[in-house]
Design a protein around this motif. Sequence first.
Motif, PDB file in Angstrom:
ATOM      1  N   LEU A 142     122.224  36.723 -98.185  1.00 48.82           N
ATOM      2  CA  LEU A 142     122.872  37.314 -97.030  1.00 48.82           C
ATOM      3  C   LEU A 142     123.940  36.364 -96.509  1.00 48.82           C
ATOM      4  CD1 LEU A 142     122.366  39.895 -95.303  1.00 48.82           C
ATOM      5  CD2 LEU A 142     120.861  38.535 -93.871  1.00 48.82           C
ATOM      6  N   ALA A 143     125.081  36.923 -96.150  1.00 49.68           N
ATOM      7  CA  ALA A 143     126.147  36.112 -95.570  1.00 49.68           C
ATOM      8  C   ALA A 143     125.730  35.616 -94.194  1.00 49.68           C
ATOM      9  CB  ALA A 143     127.422  36.946 -95.459  1.00 49.68           C
ATOM     10  N   GLY A 144     126.214  34.460 -93.834  1.00 52.24           N
ATOM     11  CA  GLY A 144     125.859  33.868 -92.548  1.00 52.24           C
ATOM     12  C   GLY A 144     126.277  34.700 -91.355  1.00 52.24           C
ATOM     13  N   ASP A 145     127.317  35.508 -91.523  1.00 58.11           N
ATOM     14  CA  ASP A 145     127.785  36.338 -90.409  1.00 58.11           C
ATOM     15  C   ASP A 145     127.218  37.759 -90.441  1.00 58.11           C
ATOM     16  OD1 ASP A 145     129.197  37.203 -92.611  1.00 58.11           O
ATOM     17  OD2 ASP A 145     131.144  37.245 -91.595  1.00 58.11           O
ATOM     18  N   ALA A 146     126.236  37.998 -91.304  1.00 61.61           N
ATOM     19  CA  ALA A 146     125.620  39.328 -91.375  1.00 61.61           C
ATOM     20  C   ALA A 146     124.947  39.655 -90.044  1.00 61.61           C
ATOM     21  CB  ALA A 146     124.603  39.380 -92.509  1.00 61.61           C
ATOM     22  N   ASP A 147     125.061  40.885 -89.632  1.00 65.58           N
ATOM     23  CA  ASP A 147     124.536  41.344 -88.346  1.00 65.58           C
ATOM     24  C   ASP A 147     123.184  42.034 -88.574  1.00 65.58           C
ATOM     25  OD1 ASP A 147     123.992  42.659 -85.932  1.00 65.58           O
ATOM     26  OD2 ASP A 147     126.107  43.124 -85.572  1.00 65.58           O
ATOM     27  N   SER A 148     122.096  41.290 -88.357  1.00 66.76           N
ATOM     28  CA  SER A 148     120.762  41.838 -88.622  1.00 66.76           C
ATOM     29  C   SER A 148     120.457  43.054 -87.751  1.00 66.76           C
ATOM     30  CB  SER A 148     119.690  40.767 -88.443  1.00 66.76           C
ATOM     31  OG  SER A 148     119.731  40.208 -87.146  1.00 66.76           O
ATOM     32  N   GLU A 149     120.947  43.043 -86.522  1.00 69.57           N
ATOM     33  CA  GLU A 149     120.716  44.201 -85.646  1.00 69.57           C
ATOM     34  C   GLU A 149     121.396  45.444 -86.212  1.00 69.57           C
ATOM     35  OE1 GLU A 149     121.177  45.570 -80.974  1.00 69.57           O
ATOM     36  OE2 GLU A 149     121.857  43.583 -81.578  1.00 69.57           O
ATOM     37  N   MET A 150     122.633  45.296 -86.702  1.00 70.33           N
ATOM     38  CA  MET A 150     123.324  46.439 -87.261  1.00 70.33           C
ATOM     39  C   MET A 150     122.627  46.930 -88.530  1.00 70.33           C
ATOM     40  SD  MET A 150     127.277  47.032 -88.395  1.00 70.33           S
ATOM     41  CE  MET A 150     127.859  46.918 -86.712  1.00 70.33           C
ATOM     42  N   ILE A 151     122.174  45.998 -89.352  1.00 72.06           N
ATOM     43  CA  ILE A 151     121.468  46.380 -90.577  1.00 72.06           C
ATOM     44  C   ILE A 151     120.229  47.209 -90.220  1.00 72.06           C
ATOM     45  CG2 ILE A 151     120.145  45.508 -92.550  1.00 72.06           C
ATOM     46  CD1 ILE A 151     122.154  43.103 -92.562  1.00 72.06           C
ATOM     47  N   MET A 152     119.454  46.746 -89.243  1.00 73.27           N
ATOM     48  CA  MET A 152     118.247  47.487 -88.851  1.00 73.27           C
ATOM     49  C   MET A 152     118.606  48.805 -88.171  1.00 73.27           C
ATOM     50  SD  MET A 152     115.763  46.036 -90.225  1.00 73.27           S
ATOM     51  CE  MET A 152     114.621  47.271 -89.587  1.00 73.27           C
ATOM     52  N   ASP A 153     119.716  48.830 -87.421  1.00 78.82           N
ATOM     53  CA  ASP A 153     120.153  50.098 -86.822  1.00 78.82           C
ATOM     54  C   ASP A 153     120.529  51.102 -87.901  1.00 78.82           C
ATOM     55  OD1 ASP A 153     119.742  49.076 -84.295  1.00 78.82           O
ATOM     56  OD2 ASP A 153     121.877  48.926 -83.782  1.00 78.82           O
ATOM     57  N   LEU A 154     121.210  50.650 -88.936  1.00 81.51           N
ATOM     58  CA  LEU A 154     121.583  51.546 -90.030  1.00 81.51           C
ATOM     59  C   LEU A 154     120.344  52.063 -90.750  1.00 81.51           C
ATOM     60  CD1 LEU A 154     124.623  49.558 -91.452  1.00 81.51           C
ATOM     61  CD2 LEU A 154     124.708  51.807 -90.338  1.00 81.51           C
ATOM     62  N   LEU A 155     119.424  51.166 -91.020  1.00 83.27           N
ATOM     63  CA  LEU A 155     118.200  51.541 -91.727  1.00 83.27           C
ATOM     64  C   LEU A 155     117.312  52.427 -90.850  1.00 83.27           C
ATOM     65  CD1 LEU A 155     116.648  50.899 -94.407  1.00 83.27           C
ATOM     66  CD2 LEU A 155     115.491  49.113 -93.119  1.00 83.27           C
ATOM     67  N   GLY A 156     116.956  51.912 -89.673  1.00 84.28           N
ATOM     68  CA  GLY A 156     116.065  52.661 -88.784  1.00 84.28           C
ATOM     69  C   GLY A 156     116.708  53.920 -88.233  1.00 84.28           C
ATOM     70  N   GLY A 157     117.993  53.822 -87.871  1.00 82.99           N
ATOM     71  CA  GLY A 157     118.688  54.991 -87.328  1.00 82.99           C
ATOM     72  C   GLY A 157     118.730  56.130 -88.317  1.00 82.99           C
ATOM     73  N   ASN A 158     118.981  55.800 -89.583  1.00 84.34           N
ATOM     74  CA  ASN A 158     118.967  56.833 -90.607  1.00 84.34           C
ATOM     75  C   ASN A 158     117.594  57.484 -90.680  1.00 84.34           C
ATOM     76  OD1 ASN A 158     118.083  57.517 -93.554  1.00 84.34           O
ATOM     77  ND2 ASN A 158     120.290  57.922 -93.441  1.00 84.34           N
ATOM     78  N   LEU A 159     116.551  56.670 -90.690  1.00 83.09           N
ATOM     79  CA  LEU A 159     115.199  57.232 -90.803  1.00 83.09           C
ATOM     80  C   LEU A 159     114.835  58.065 -89.583  1.00 83.09           C
ATOM     81  CD1 LEU A 159     113.426  54.258 -92.530  1.00 83.09           C
ATOM     82  CD2 LEU A 159     113.868  56.538 -93.490  1.00 83.09           C
ATOM     83  N   TRP A 160     115.250  57.642 -88.395  1.00 78.67           N
ATOM     84  CA  TRP A 160     115.012  58.445 -87.192  1.00 78.67           C
ATOM     85  C   TRP A 160     115.708  59.792 -87.332  1.00 78.67           C
ATOM     86  CZ3 TRP A 160     113.595  57.209 -81.799  1.00 78.67           C
ATOM     87  CH2 TRP A 160     112.781  56.076 -81.703  1.00 78.67           C
ATOM     88  N   PHE A 161     116.977  59.763 -87.712  1.00 70.91           N
ATOM     89  CA  PHE A 161     117.748  61.000 -87.833  1.00 70.91           C
ATOM     90  C   PHE A 161     117.172  61.884 -88.939  1.00 70.91           C
ATOM     91  CE2 PHE A 161     121.263  63.730 -89.034  1.00 70.91           C
ATOM     92  CZ  PHE A 161     121.743  64.131 -87.799  1.00 70.91           C
ATOM     93  N   HIS A 162     116.933  61.303 -90.091  1.00 76.59           N
ATOM     94  CA  HIS A 162     116.435  62.043 -91.248  1.00 76.59           C
ATOM     95  C   HIS A 162     115.062  62.673 -90.965  1.00 76.59           C
ATOM     96  CE1 HIS A 162     116.401  62.910 -95.576  1.00 76.59           C
ATOM     97  NE2 HIS A 162     115.130  62.567 -95.566  1.00 76.59           N
ATOM     98  N   THR A 163     114.182  61.883 -90.353  1.00 77.91           N
ATOM     99  CA  THR A 163     112.801  62.325 -90.140  1.00 77.91           C
ATOM    100  C   THR A 163     112.649  63.194 -88.895  1.00 77.91           C
ATOM    101  OG1 THR A 163     112.050  60.281 -91.190  1.00 77.91           O
ATOM    102  CG2 THR A 163     110.413  61.525 -89.939  1.00 77.91           C
TER     103      THR A 163
END
Length: 187
Positions: A142-163
């Motif tokens: 992972l790059a040092g400037d990676a945004d963990s919150e955004m990554i989890m929002d993309l992952l979790g947000g998709n699952l919330w929307f999908h499910t």
Amino acid sequence: MDRTASRPRKADAIFSATLALLAERGYDALTVEAVAARAGVHKTTIYRTWATKDEVLADALVQAPELAFAIPDTGSLRGDLLELAKQIHRLLSDPANRRVITAVVSALPDRPATAEAAGRFFADRLGREQAVFDRALDRGELAGDADSEMIMDLLGGNLWFHTLIRAKSADDAYLERLVDTVLTGVS
């Protein structure tokens, strides 16, 4: 406010009762008295630790065994995100959890205390999940400037929307595609 040090002996029963009543009756009908009765405690037991139902709800969202899941350590970022996705999907697929989530989300626009409770829940989750990203950074995944919150929002947000919104299930193939898309982008 951290109330873990002053938790009542029957805190797990109180948290479970809070979530069960929220799922059954919705936010407006959730009362400290009903939680106390369901948990088998006197309401003063609750009021010694929590001043309002929103405070009980905030702690229930963060600490209830029904919403708990382990932070994976599979040895790779992809493997950890896939395991997190499976756990999030499992939580969202449970009918009682779905009703809790719906009740909390529907209460958010008009109830700042409930919004704060939801915010505490997500901050707690992200704090726990940060270990996944710290390990990935240490492994060079992972790059040092990676945004963990955004990554989890993309992952979790998709699952919330999908499910929850699309009312679809997510099989292993879907979860793998989701994680790979989050990790590599859409190009």
